[in-house]
Design a protein around this motif. Structure first.
Motif, mmCIF file in Angstrom:
data_model
loop_
_atom_site.group_PDB
_atom_site.id
_atom_site.type_symbol
_atom_site.label_atom_id
_atom_site.label_comp_id
_atom_site.label_asym_id
_atom_site.label_seq_id
_atom_site.Cartn_x
_atom_site.Cartn_y
_atom_site.Cartn_z
ATOM 1 N N PRO A 194 23.985 -4.650 77.966
ATOM 2 C CA PRO A 194 25.447 -4.540 77.886
ATOM 3 C C PRO A 194 26.141 -5.709 77.218
ATOM 4 N N ASP A 195 25.522 -6.889 77.240
ATOM 5 C CA ASP A 195 26.237 -8.091 76.795
ATOM 6 C C ASP A 195 25.398 -8.880 75.798
ATOM 7 N N GLN A 196 25.132 -8.317 74.648
ATOM 8 C CA GLN A 196 24.274 -8.984 73.672
ATOM 9 C C GLN A 196 25.014 -10.140 72.998
ATOM 10 N N ASP A 197 24.491 -11.348 73.196
ATOM 11 C CA ASP A 197 25.094 -12.495 72.536
ATOM 12 C C ASP A 197 24.384 -12.741 71.201
ATOM 13 N N GLU A 198 24.728 -13.837 70.551
ATOM 14 C CA GLU A 198 24.186 -14.103 69.221
ATOM 15 C C GLU A 198 22.664 -14.220 69.237
ATOM 16 N N LEU A 199 22.124 -14.906 70.252
ATOM 17 C CA LEU A 199 20.671 -15.043 70.341
ATOM 18 C C LEU A 199 20.008 -13.683 70.531
ATOM 19 N N ALA A 200 20.576 -12.865 71.404
ATOM 20 C CA ALA A 200 19.999 -11.538 71.649
ATOM 21 C C ALA A 200 20.055 -10.685 70.394
#
Length: 322
Positions: free
Chosen positions: A269-275
């Motif tokens: 649900p919360d993909q950040d830049e690293l993900a």
């Protein structure tokens, strides 16, 4: 489901000054956040957990925080920092007499990171040192599947297969997603590089049937990539043999795997830049293999993957897409 429990535990621990419990709860929450796509936030929570554990000098939370922080740094592609963190954790166990309970784990984790960095002799030294320390269960699985990975990368497929079988026997009654992904991923790659893409694809498909609904999309990509490699090889062989039906079946199988993986990534649900970066290059490799399976292999597709892979240390993957 564990996120709200961890958050409440942190609040309660802070209210009464229970720092060990706070450290443990931050540890759990950090792993949860990272595995759900907020890798940077998860890493920060794990750094807080480790800082508290070091202040109170807790013999359980210090090595455990090192282990989980190292693992989440690796998931985020920060492999060199992950290695340093794992080795620091292993060194810390000497203060508490935790060599058998935590040192083997941290050093095996470090060996896995050394394999990713293509520092194979160092990985071998760590694994060989810990062979005598493993006990039945998790430690046997983790060490021998990691050793199989090393042997795969250095070309000793026969010994890699034997080590993997030892790990499989220990894991027969376990449901841990990470171990299951690793077992199927290494099994798939051994079969691929042994020239048996049909067996490789079946191993991968069995693993995906068990694991695709779990919230481990970044780890799952490690299995999907060799599955797509195997499907591409099957399709290429079928076209070479002028077997149109087999080639079309291989393309359908490959597309089904790719679709399932794409669906799994949307559940984060919360993909950040690293993900996004880590999922992105895995998906790009899968899509390039999909094109190869269809007979539409495009050097430009592989070329486009290289910058993302070069942004993190992964010599084998860099060579694979070159």
């Amino acid at each position: 489901e564990s996120v709200p429990f961890a958050e409440r535990a942190i609040e309660s621990a802070r209210a009464v000054g229970a720092q060990v419990i706070e450290s443990r709860a931050l540890n759990i929450l950090g792993v949860d956040r990272a595995n759900l796509g907020s890798i940077a936030a998860g890493i920060e929570l794990l750094r807080q957990s480790l800082a508290i554990a070091l202040v109170v000098d807790d013999p359980i939370e210090v090595p455990r925080s090192h282990a989980n922080l190292g693992s989440m740094l690796e998931i985020g592609g920060l492999v060199e920092e992950a290695l340093d963190t794992s080795l620091a954790g292993a060194e810390s166990t000497g203060r508490y007499g935790g060599e058998l309970s935590f040192r083997w784990l941290l050093e095996t984790n470090a060996a896995a990171m050394l394999i990713e960095l293509a520092r194979y002799p160092e990985a071998a030294a760590l694994l060989e040192r810990n062979v005598q320390h493993v006990l039945p269960g998790v430690s046997t699985i983790h060490l021998y599947v990691t050793y199989a990975h090393l042997l795969l990368r250095t070309g000793d497929l026969a010994t890699a297969r034997r080590h993997l079988e030892l790990a499989r026997e220990e894991a027969s009654n376990m449901e841990d997603a990470q171990f299951a992904i690793d077992l199927h991923m290494i099994g798939t790659e051994i079969a691929v590089w042994s020239g048996d893409p049909d067996a490789a694809f079946e191993i991968a498909r069995e693993g995906l049937d068990r694991l695709v609904d779990m919230d481990d999309a970044i780890l799952l990509g490690q299995l999907v990539m060799p599955a797509m490699h195997a499907a591409g090889d099957i399709a290429v062989r079928a076209r070479t043999a002028r077997d149109k039906i087999a080639a079309e079946a291989a393309v359908r199988d490959a597309q089904a795997v790719l679709d399932r993986y794409r669906e799994a990534t949307t559940r984060l649900p919360d993909q950040d830049e690293l993900a996004r970066r880590e999922l992105g290059w895995r998906m790009a490799i899968c899509e390039a293999e999909m094109a190869r399976a269809r007979g539409e292999d495009d050097p430009g597709a592989w070329e486009s993957i290289r910058p993302a892979v070069a942004a993190r240390p992964a010599p084998f993957v860099e060579a694979y897409v070159a």
